[in-house]
Design a protein around this motif. Structure first.
Motif, PDB file in Angstrom:
ATOM      1  N   UNK A  41      14.651  28.184   9.349  1.00 56.23           N
ATOM      2  CA  UNK A  41      15.715  28.876  10.057  1.00 56.23           C
ATOM      3  C   UNK A  41      15.755  28.445  11.522  1.00 56.23           C
ATOM      4  N   UNK A  42      16.921  28.510  12.143  1.00 55.75           N
ATOM      5  CA  UNK A  42      17.046  28.137  13.559  1.00 55.75           C
ATOM      6  C   UNK A  42      16.862  29.345  14.478  1.00 55.75           C
ATOM      7  N   UNK A  43      16.996  29.102  15.758  1.00 56.63           N
ATOM      8  CA  UNK A  43      17.058  30.178  16.750  1.00 56.63           C
ATOM      9  C   UNK A  43      15.773  30.971  16.904  1.00 56.63           C
ATOM     10  N   UNK A  44      15.925  32.253  17.243  1.00 55.81           N
ATOM     11  CA  UNK A  44      14.780  33.117  17.484  1.00 55.81           C
ATOM     12  C   UNK A  44      13.938  33.318  16.226  1.00 55.81           C
ATOM     13  N   UNK A  45      14.559  33.243  15.063  1.00 51.00           N
ATOM     14  CA  UNK A  45      13.819  33.401  13.813  1.00 51.00           C
ATOM     15  C   UNK A  45      12.785  32.282  13.674  1.00 51.00           C
ATOM     16  N   UNK A  46      13.193  31.050  13.978  1.00 52.24           N
ATOM     17  CA  UNK A  46      12.262  29.927  13.934  1.00 52.24           C
ATOM     18  C   UNK A  46      11.181  30.077  15.000  1.00 52.24           C
ATOM     19  N   UNK A  47      11.565  30.575  16.181  1.00 50.21           N
ATOM     20  CA  UNK A  47      10.600  30.772  17.258  1.00 50.21           C
ATOM     21  C   UNK A  47       9.537  31.791  16.856  1.00 50.21           C
ATOM     22  N   UNK A  48       9.963  32.885  16.214  1.00 47.32           N
ATOM     23  CA  UNK A  48       9.027  33.915  15.771  1.00 47.32           C
ATOM     24  C   UNK A  48       8.081  33.379  14.708  1.00 47.32           C
ATOM     25  N   UNK A  49       8.627  32.640  13.753  1.00 45.52           N
ATOM     26  CA  UNK A  49       7.783  32.061  12.696  1.00 45.52           C
ATOM     27  C   UNK A  49       6.788  31.069  13.283  1.00 45.52           C
ATOM     28  N   UNK A  50       7.220  30.306  14.293  1.00 51.73           N
ATOM     29  CA  UNK A  50       6.324  29.346  14.936  1.00 51.73           C
ATOM     30  C   UNK A  50       5.159  30.026  15.636  1.00 51.73           C
ATOM     31  N   UNK A  51       5.431  31.144  16.307  1.00 53.85           N
ATOM     32  CA  UNK A  51       4.367  31.891  16.993  1.00 53.85           C
ATOM     33  C   UNK A  51       3.321  32.359  15.987  1.00 53.85           C
ATOM     34  N   UNK A  52       3.782  32.904  14.865  1.00 56.90           N
ATOM     35  CA  UNK A  52       2.852  33.402  13.848  1.00 56.90           C
ATOM     36  C   UNK A  52       2.091  32.260  13.186  1.00 56.90           C
ATOM     37  N   UNK A  53       2.780  31.153  12.929  1.00 62.42           N
ATOM     38  CA  UNK A  53       2.108  30.002  12.303  1.00 62.42           C
ATOM     39  C   UNK A  53       1.010  29.438  13.197  1.00 62.42           C
ATOM     40  N   UNK A  54       1.323  29.251  14.477  1.00 64.89           N
ATOM     41  CA  UNK A  54       0.339  28.681  15.401  1.00 64.89           C
ATOM     42  C   UNK A  54      -0.863  29.607  15.600  1.00 64.89           C
ATOM     43  N   UNK A  55      -0.627  30.908  15.452  1.00 67.64           N
ATOM     44  CA  UNK A  55      -1.717  31.875  15.607  1.00 67.64           C
ATOM     45  C   UNK A  55      -2.510  32.046  14.314  1.00 67.64           C
ATOM     46  N   UNK A  56      -2.034  31.413  13.245  1.00 70.97           N
ATOM     47  CA  UNK A  56      -2.725  31.539  11.963  1.00 70.97           C
ATOM     48  C   UNK A  56      -2.532  32.884  11.308  1.00 70.97           C
ATOM     49  N   UNK A  57      -1.459  33.585  11.696  1.00 74.15           N
ATOM     50  CA  UNK A  57      -1.183  34.905  11.123  1.00 74.15           C
ATOM     51  C   UNK A  57      -0.247  34.735   9.937  1.00 74.15           C
ATOM     52  N   UNK A  58      -0.731  35.067   8.777  1.00 80.55           N
ATOM     53  CA  UNK A  58       0.073  34.993   7.568  1.00 80.55           C
ATOM     54  C   UNK A  58       0.665  36.366   7.284  1.00 80.55           C
ATOM     55  N   UNK A  59       1.946  36.483   7.462  1.00 77.99           N
ATOM     56  CA  UNK A  59       2.593  37.772   7.241  1.00 77.99           C
ATOM     57  C   UNK A  59       2.600  38.098   5.760  1.00 77.99           C
ATOM     58  N   UNK A  60       2.031  39.233   5.366  1.00 76.68           N
ATOM     59  CA  UNK A  60       2.031  39.580   3.947  1.00 76.68           C
ATOM     60  C   UNK A  60       3.419  39.995   3.482  1.00 76.68           C
ATOM     61  N   UNK A  61       3.626  39.915   2.193  1.00 84.09           N
ATOM     62  CA  UNK A  61       4.897  40.344   1.617  1.00 84.09           C
ATOM     63  C   UNK A  61       4.884  41.854   1.452  1.00 84.09           C
ATOM     64  N   UNK A  62       5.866  42.518   2.047  1.00 84.73           N
ATOM     65  CA  UNK A  62       5.942  43.972   1.950  1.00 84.73           C
ATOM     66  C   UNK A  62       6.666  44.414   0.701  1.00 84.73           C
ATOM     67  N   UNK A  63       6.153  45.462   0.076  1.00 83.30           N
ATOM     68  CA  UNK A  63       6.767  46.039  -1.121  1.00 83.30           C
ATOM     69  C   UNK A  63       7.003  47.526  -0.893  1.00 83.30           C
ATOM     70  N   UNK A  64       7.964  48.061  -1.590  1.00 82.68           N
ATOM     71  CA  UNK A  64       8.321  49.467  -1.465  1.00 82.68           C
ATOM     72  C   UNK A  64       8.529  50.054  -2.854  1.00 82.68           C
ATOM     73  N   UNK A  65       7.997  51.234  -3.074  1.00 80.50           N
ATOM     74  CA  UNK A  65       8.238  51.946  -4.329  1.00 80.50           C
ATOM     75  C   UNK A  65       9.064  53.181  -4.022  1.00 80.50           C
ATOM     76  N   UNK A  66      10.218  53.276  -4.640  1.00 88.93           N
ATOM     77  CA  UNK A  66      11.096  54.428  -4.471  1.00 88.93           C
ATOM     78  C   UNK A  66      10.707  55.500  -5.493  1.00 88.93           C
ATOM     79  N   UNK A  67      10.400  56.690  -4.994  1.00 87.99           N
ATOM     80  CA  UNK A  67      10.157  57.848  -5.857  1.00 87.99           C
ATOM     81  C   UNK A  67      11.295  58.823  -5.593  1.00 87.99           C
TER      82      UNK A  67
END
Length: 733
Positions: A41-67
């Motif tokens: 992705x371009x723009x700020x989205x790419x910038x945010x992903x780059x910051x996390x990648x360089x820091x070695x932070x792997x964002x987990x996949x979030x899940x939600x259960x509706x009750x």
């Protein structure tokens, strides 16, 4: 090249097979390197992903259960017990981490009848699709033992698993449908099994080799699943077309009584040249996608270029060798029924084209006005075209269970399924100034009225990074969400987080990704269009040394693309006839589809244009006046253009039946454009326009006399009238 291949046919055939096997083996051994989040992705989205990648932070996949229960509220004991059983079942899987009960987070709907159990899947997002199954099974088990309750799961892992599975199934379906379909059409066209198998075999081997080469080079230019689909789509279409053009001309020359070697030389000098020129045009057009700066577009462009170059190489080398080996045995495996049908009325195809062509050549101005008016009317809906990065709900088929779950979550918790994320990179994330800035951020975000709670902050102290999740108002890609994103980026973040020196805080998330992607697409549209049109014009100018033909080619292509845009808008945005395709109008066209269609159609439509105009120019160079040359060129290419168009339309239409909305739009758009191009454009507008221009078709200003002459070097005598006995004749379909 054709002559060399015919004289060294064993070297050419076994060399090709060795090339295909080696490319496939080496590509498989190397593996494919897929596009990363920071590239996609371009723009700020790419910038945010780059910051996390360089820091070695792997964002987990979030899940939600509706009750959810229409009768009980979250305060009741029965509701509380169901939530507790969901939490316990998820914890027992070992695949859920950071489990959060709604009684701790406050994730209870305003009417108190819905609550969200939130958790992350273990591992990073790349493994989410593999790890989500255990969680889904646990939730399904709770649902079975909870009558009256609705217990459903949705999240990044669930969505990715469905998309990955469906993508794989759709891809397999396209392969198993498109290949036999193309083979069947070729069998009808040639009436002989060997002649029908050759184009499909060439296309498949070109696709296999190109897939290996793409994987092999993906370490420096990453690839994607979309690139594989496009490579199959284009590879099968152009591979079959190129072989069809070449084979048709060689068979025609043999039918005219020429010896095998002469027939091959003529086919190489005429159809072989047309294949080369059209292949170069496709490559140049696809190269325009690199100007978008979007990684997925670059991957699709590169994969298409590789498969087209491979198909051209096969058509100009191994195909002449195979034809030299087979000789007239290419007619083996004739189908008796088809042979009888063709024998009964061998000229039926030409009568159809004559019925169209005769009035067009008699009244070219009227034909031009009527055909242009019809295409402009078909293109008119594009004036209302709205493009958007389609949401998960829009991409998937109507009635899909995951879509329904996400819609129920969205209704009860606006903004909950896909909040915006602010990635804060600070000099010291724990400093009092930064902590106060985060507190001010929360207060200002909620005070704006365009965002709501709960606002969650995840701090990575070692890397001095914090990730703030902020639910936005709206559905995710509507005007309300866009306004909330703008407020977040232009007001909330600058006046809170960025007041701390040395801090960067790009905003990411689905809404931000869609916005940034559309912005990038809009800014790159003009450069890409200009690049493709300019280079297509220059290639036609150099190929035919004619200003009129180059201008006509560009204008006619723009008309066929416009018609495709109009149909896309009418069907997929406004929903007219969408039910016939098993879908519904979603209010928008996928943002990348128009640009992709423009680029690929400008390349592919040159197949027919180069093939037909080459034949017209060939007749004109032999001394025929323009009107007679046009008539000869159209009539002599009618069968092969019809067959090639039907194959392309059929292959593209297969993609129009797939599950994903983006694939449907791409397939339908390509199919409509090729159909229009092979019928109205090539059958009516091209002959009418060239007849009106007359000898001006061949005008080249003196100051352009330096252009190289790319025409074939030897004159080709006109074939005898009609095929000889037993010679193959392509039926015009």
């Amino acid at each position: 090249m054709g002559d060399w291949s015919a004289r060294h046919r064993k070297t050419a055939v076994f060399g090709w097979l060795l090339f295909v096997v080696l490319a496939a083996y080496l590509g498989g051994a190397a593996g494919s390197h897929k596009i990363t989040d920071s590239e996609s992705m371009p723009g700020q989205v790419a910038q945010a992903a780059g910051i996390l990648d360089r820091a070695g932070i792997k964002t987990p996949a979030g899940e939600t259960v509706l009750v959810q229960d229409p009768g009980l509220t979250a305060d009741s004991a029965g509701f509380h017990d169901t939530v507790d059983r969901v939490v316990a079942a998820l914890r027992a899987t070992g695949k859920a981490t950071a489990l959060r009960s709604p009684y701790d987070t406050g994730a209870v709907s305003a009417d108190r009848h819905s609550a969200l159990v939130q958790f992350d899947l273990v591992g990073d997002q790349d493994r989410a699709a593999d790890n989500v199954t255990a969680a889904q099974n646990a939730v399904a088990d709770v649902q079975r033992h909870s009558p009256g309750f609705r217990v459903e799961e949705f999240g990044e892992g669930s969505a990715n698993k469905w998309i990955n599975d469906q993508f794989e199934n759709d891809f397999a379906s396209a392969e198993w449908t498109a290949v036999p379909l193309a083979l069947g059409i070729l069998l009808i066209a040639f009436g002989a099994l060997v002649a029908a198998v050759l184009p499909v075999g060439l296309a498949l081997t070109a696709f296999i080799a190109a897939g290996g080469l793409t994987a092999l080079s993906s370490s420096f230019l990453h690839t994607s699943d979309d690139a594989s689909s496009v490579m199959l789509l284009v590879g099968l279409a152009v591979g079959v077309d190129y072989c069809l053009f070449y084979l048709r001309r060689e068979r025609e020359e043999r039918a005219a009584g020429r010896d095998p070697r002469t027939a091959l030389r003529i086919a190489a000098a005429t159809s072989g040249r047309a294949v080369l020129v059209s292949g170069i045009t496709v490559v140049v057009a696809m190269a325009g996608m690199f100007l978008t700066g979007i990684a997925d577009f670059k991957a699709m462009s590169y994969a298409t270029i590789v498969v087209v170059v491979t198909a051209v190489l096969g058509s100009l080398t191994v195909l002449p060798a195979l034809l030299s080996m087979l000789g007239d045995r290419v007619e083996k495996g004739r189908v008796p029924l088809l042979r009888r049908l063709k024998a009964a009325d061998p000229s039926s195809g030409s009568r159809v084209w004559n019925a169209v062509l005769t009035p067009v050549l008699r009244r070219p101005l009227a034909a031009t006005v009527l055909a242009t008016g019809a295409l402009l009317a078909l293109a008119a809906p594009l004036l209302t075209m709205h493009t958007a990065n389609l949401t998960f709900q829009q991409l998937l088929p109507k009635g899909n269970a995951l879509v329904q779950t996400s819609e129920r979550i969205q209704a009860a918790f606006p903004g909950a399924p896909a909040p915006a994320g602010v990635v804060v990179k600070a000099t010291d994330i724990e400093s009092p100034a930064m902590q106060q800035a985060i507190t001010d951020f929360k207060a200002r975000a909620l005070a704006s009225g365009r965002m709501h709670g709960p606002i969650e902050v995840t701090v990575h102290q070692a890397q001095n990074i914090a990730v703030i999740d902020v639910p936005l108002n709206g559905s995710g890609n509507d005007a309300t969400s866009t306004a909330a994103l703008r407020t977040l980026r232009e007001d909330v973040v600058p006046h809170t987080l960025l007041t701390v020196p040395g801090t960067v805080a790009p905003v990411t998330g689905d809404t931000a990704g869609s916005h940034d992607f559309n912005q990038q697409m809009t800014s790159s549209m003009l450069p890409v269009f200009g690049f493709v049109v300019a280079f297509a014009f220059l290639l036609m100018l150099a190929s035919f040394r004619s200003l009129g033909i180059a201008v006509t080619a560009v204008l006619l292509n723009l008309l066929s693309v416009g018609a495709a845009y109009g149909v896309l808008t009418l069907v997929f945005q406004h929903g007219v006839g969408a039910s016939l395709l098993g879908t519904a109008g979603v209010g928008a066209v996928e943002s990348w589809v128009p640009l992709f269609l423009f680029v690929i159609l400008f390349g592919l439509s040159m197949d027919y244009h180069v093939f037909v105009v080459s034949r017209i120019k060939e007749a004109h160079d032999r001394g025929l006046e323009t009107r007679a040359a046009v008539a000869h060129g159209i009539r002599s290419t009618a069968g092969v253009v019809s067959s090639a168009a039907i194959i392309m339309v059929a292959v593209f239409a297969v993609f129009g039946t797939l599950s994903m909305q983006s694939m449907k739009q791409m397939g339908v758009g390509l199919a409509v454009a090729v159909l229009v191009d092979a019928t109205v454009i090539r059958g009516v507008l091209l002959p009418a326009a060239m007849t009106l221009l007359g000898e001006r078709n061949w005008y080249l200003p003196r100051w352009l006399g330096w252009l190289p002459d790319l025409g074939h070097s030897e004159p080709v005598a006109p074939p005898a009238d009609g095929p000889t006995a037993g010679a193959p004749e392509l039926v015009s379909m």
